[in-house]
Write a protein that holds these residues in place. Structure first.
Motif, PDB file in Angstrom:
ATOM      1  N   LEU A  11       7.781  -3.661   0.801  1.00 37.29           N
ATOM      2  CA  LEU A  11       6.779  -4.706   0.602  1.00 37.29           C
ATOM      3  C   LEU A  11       6.891  -5.699   1.746  1.00 37.29           C
ATOM      4  O   LEU A  11       7.984  -6.181   2.062  1.00 37.29           O
ATOM      5  CB  LEU A  11       7.033  -5.404  -0.736  1.00 37.29           C
ATOM      6  CG  LEU A  11       6.191  -6.635  -1.043  1.00 37.29           C
ATOM      7  CD1 LEU A  11       4.716  -6.269  -1.161  1.00 37.29           C
ATOM      8  CD2 LEU A  11       6.686  -7.292  -2.330  1.00 37.29           C
ATOM      9  N   ARG A  38      -1.498   8.868   5.525  1.00 38.44           N
ATOM     10  CA  ARG A  38      -1.327   7.928   4.417  1.00 38.44           C
ATOM     11  C   ARG A  38      -2.381   8.189   3.355  1.00 38.44           C
ATOM     12  O   ARG A  38      -3.452   8.720   3.633  1.00 38.44           O
ATOM     13  CB  ARG A  38      -1.395   6.483   4.906  1.00 38.44           C
ATOM     14  CG  ARG A  38      -2.751   6.045   5.438  1.00 38.44           C
ATOM     15  CD  ARG A  38      -2.655   4.649   6.031  1.00 38.44           C
ATOM     16  NE  ARG A  38      -3.937   4.176   6.540  1.00 38.44           N
ATOM     17  CZ  ARG A  38      -4.102   3.062   7.220  1.00 38.44           C
ATOM     18  NH1 ARG A  38      -3.048   2.280   7.479  1.00 38.44           N
ATOM     19  NH2 ARG A  38      -5.299   2.694   7.628  1.00 38.44           N
ATOM     20  N   ALA A  40      -4.005   6.068   0.022  1.00 36.72           N
ATOM     21  CA  ALA A  40      -4.118   4.921  -0.866  1.00 36.72           C
ATOM     22  C   ALA A  40      -4.625   5.382  -2.226  1.00 36.72           C
ATOM     23  O   ALA A  40      -5.261   6.440  -2.320  1.00 36.72           O
ATOM     24  CB  ALA A  40      -5.065   3.888  -0.262  1.00 36.72           C
ATOM     25  N   PRO A  85      -3.461  -5.862   4.452  1.00 39.42           N
ATOM     26  CA  PRO A  85      -3.455  -5.339   3.075  1.00 39.42           C
ATOM     27  C   PRO A  85      -4.073  -3.936   2.972  1.00 39.42           C
ATOM     28  O   PRO A  85      -3.622  -3.126   2.152  1.00 39.42           O
ATOM     29  CB  PRO A  85      -4.277  -6.376   2.311  1.00 39.42           C
ATOM     30  CG  PRO A  85      -4.053  -7.646   3.071  1.00 39.42           C
ATOM     31  CD  PRO A  85      -3.975  -7.233   4.510  1.00 39.42           C
ATOM     32  N   GLU A  86      -5.042  -3.631   3.811  1.00 41.92           N
ATOM     33  CA  GLU A  86      -5.666  -2.310   3.756  1.00 41.92           C
ATOM     34  C   GLU A  86      -4.764  -1.201   4.297  1.00 41.92           C
ATOM     35  O   GLU A  86      -5.119  -0.024   4.214  1.00 41.92           O
ATOM     36  CB  GLU A  86      -7.012  -2.301   4.506  1.00 41.92           C
ATOM     37  CG  GLU A  86      -6.974  -2.858   5.903  1.00 41.92           C
ATOM     38  CD  GLU A  86      -7.373  -4.331   5.968  1.00 41.92           C
ATOM     39  OE1 GLU A  86      -6.948  -5.116   5.083  1.00 41.92           O
ATOM     40  OE2 GLU A  86      -8.113  -4.683   6.905  1.00 41.92           O
ATOM     41  N   THR A  88      -1.948  -0.726   2.923  1.00 39.41           N
ATOM     42  CA  THR A  88      -1.182  -0.346   1.741  1.00 39.41           C
ATOM     43  C   THR A  88      -1.488   1.083   1.334  1.00 39.41           C
ATOM     44  O   THR A  88      -2.653   1.451   1.146  1.00 39.41           O
ATOM     45  CB  THR A  88      -1.495  -1.302   0.573  1.00 39.41           C
ATOM     46  OG1 THR A  88      -1.045  -2.616   0.911  1.00 39.41           O
ATOM     47  CG2 THR A  88      -0.816  -0.843  -0.702  1.00 39.41           C
ATOM     48  N   GLN A 117       6.386   4.428   0.098  1.00 36.13           N
ATOM     49  CA  GLN A 117       5.360   3.439  -0.242  1.00 36.13           C
ATOM     50  C   GLN A 117       5.423   2.257   0.710  1.00 36.13           C
ATOM     51  O   GLN A 117       6.491   1.685   0.950  1.00 36.13           O
ATOM     52  CB  GLN A 117       5.559   2.942  -1.672  1.00 36.13           C
ATOM     53  CG  GLN A 117       4.604   1.853  -2.101  1.00 36.13           C
ATOM     54  CD  GLN A 117       3.187   2.344  -2.295  1.00 36.13           C
ATOM     55  OE1 GLN A 117       2.965   3.368  -2.943  1.00 36.13           O
ATOM     56  NE2 GLN A 117       2.206   1.624  -1.730  1.00 36.13           N
ATOM     57  N   VAL A 118       4.261   1.882   1.223  1.00 33.71           N
ATOM     58  CA  VAL A 118       4.111   0.660   2.019  1.00 33.71           C
ATOM     59  C   VAL A 118       3.108  -0.226   1.295  1.00 33.71           C
ATOM     60  O   VAL A 118       1.988   0.200   1.012  1.00 33.71           O
ATOM     61  CB  VAL A 118       3.626   0.978   3.443  1.00 33.71           C
ATOM     62  CG1 VAL A 118       3.274  -0.309   4.186  1.00 33.71           C
ATOM     63  CG2 VAL A 118       4.686   1.764   4.199  1.00 33.71           C
ATOM     64  N   THR A 119       3.528  -1.437   0.997  1.00 30.88           N
ATOM     65  CA  THR A 119       2.665  -2.394   0.321  1.00 30.88           C
ATOM     66  C   THR A 119       2.592  -3.662   1.155  1.00 30.88           C
ATOM     67  O   THR A 119       3.629  -4.253   1.477  1.00 30.88           O
ATOM     68  CB  THR A 119       3.188  -2.722  -1.086  1.00 30.88           C
ATOM     69  OG1 THR A 119       3.299  -1.514  -1.849  1.00 30.88           O
ATOM     70  CG2 THR A 119       2.239  -3.671  -1.799  1.00 30.88           C
ATOM     71  N   VAL A 120       1.372  -4.054   1.497  1.00 34.98           N
ATOM     72  CA  VAL A 120       1.154  -5.246   2.303  1.00 34.98           C
ATOM     73  C   VAL A 120       0.434  -6.275   1.444  1.00 34.98           C
ATOM     74  O   VAL A 120      -0.683  -6.032   0.985  1.00 34.98           O
ATOM     75  CB  VAL A 120       0.342  -4.936   3.565  1.00 34.98           C
ATOM     76  CG1 VAL A 120       0.215  -6.182   4.437  1.00 34.98           C
ATOM     77  CG2 VAL A 120       0.970  -3.794   4.344  1.00 34.98           C
ATOM     78  N   SER A 121       1.071  -7.406   1.235  1.00 37.27           N
ATOM     79  CA  SER A 121       0.481  -8.456   0.394  1.00 37.27           C
ATOM     80  C   SER A 121      -0.290  -9.437   1.263  1.00 37.27           C
ATOM     81  O   SER A 121       0.066  -9.700   2.405  1.00 37.27           O
ATOM     82  CB  SER A 121       1.567  -9.181  -0.378  1.00 37.27           C
ATOM     83  OG  SER A 121       2.459  -9.829   0.510  1.00 37.27           O
TER      84      SER A 121
END
Length: 122
Positions: A11, A38, A40, A85-86, A88, A117-121
């Motif tokens: 994250l 990737r 999503a 965020p996109e 993610t 998993q890659v999560t960008v807030s």
């Protein structure tokens, strides 16, 4: 058959960076194209980057992501900067079916890792 194991996901806040790693075992992959894809939630798996010696990128990541490899270690990396965020998604490492060929379609890559998993807030 090649076994691939990805690591380095996590994250991160928008604008941050992550470096993904992929370790290949079972065969030397030095002459094979290696790629990152990737996926999503609710979307198809999409091409991110690939290389044998030359590098190729999706337009959406060009200038922000860098693919590299260390053939002596049978490793491929994806340095991701200025994350959005996109970006993610679950990121997958893959090896091409045939040596010295490259492509952007998942169908020409026969060996896949389990994903990270890659999560960008925002």
């Amino acid at each position: 058959q090649v076994q691939l194991v990805e690591s380095g996901g996590g994250l991160v806040q928008a604008g941050g960076s992550l470096r993904l790693s992929c370790a290949a075992s079972g065969r030397n992959v030095g002459s094979y194209a290696m790629a990152w894809f990737r996926q999503a939630p609710g979307k198809e798996r999409e091409f991110v980057a690939a290389m044998i010696t030359m590098t190729f990128y999706a337009e959406s990541v060009k200038g922000r992501f860098t693919i590299s490899r260390d053939n002596a270690k049978n490793m491929v990396y994806l340095q991701m900067n200025s994350l959005k965020p996109e970006d993610t998604a679950i990121y997958y490492c893959a090896v091409h079916n045939k040596p010295l060929l490259i492509g952007r379609s998942p169908s020409v890559f026969g060996s896949w890792g389990q994903g990270t998993q890659v999560t960008v807030s925002s």
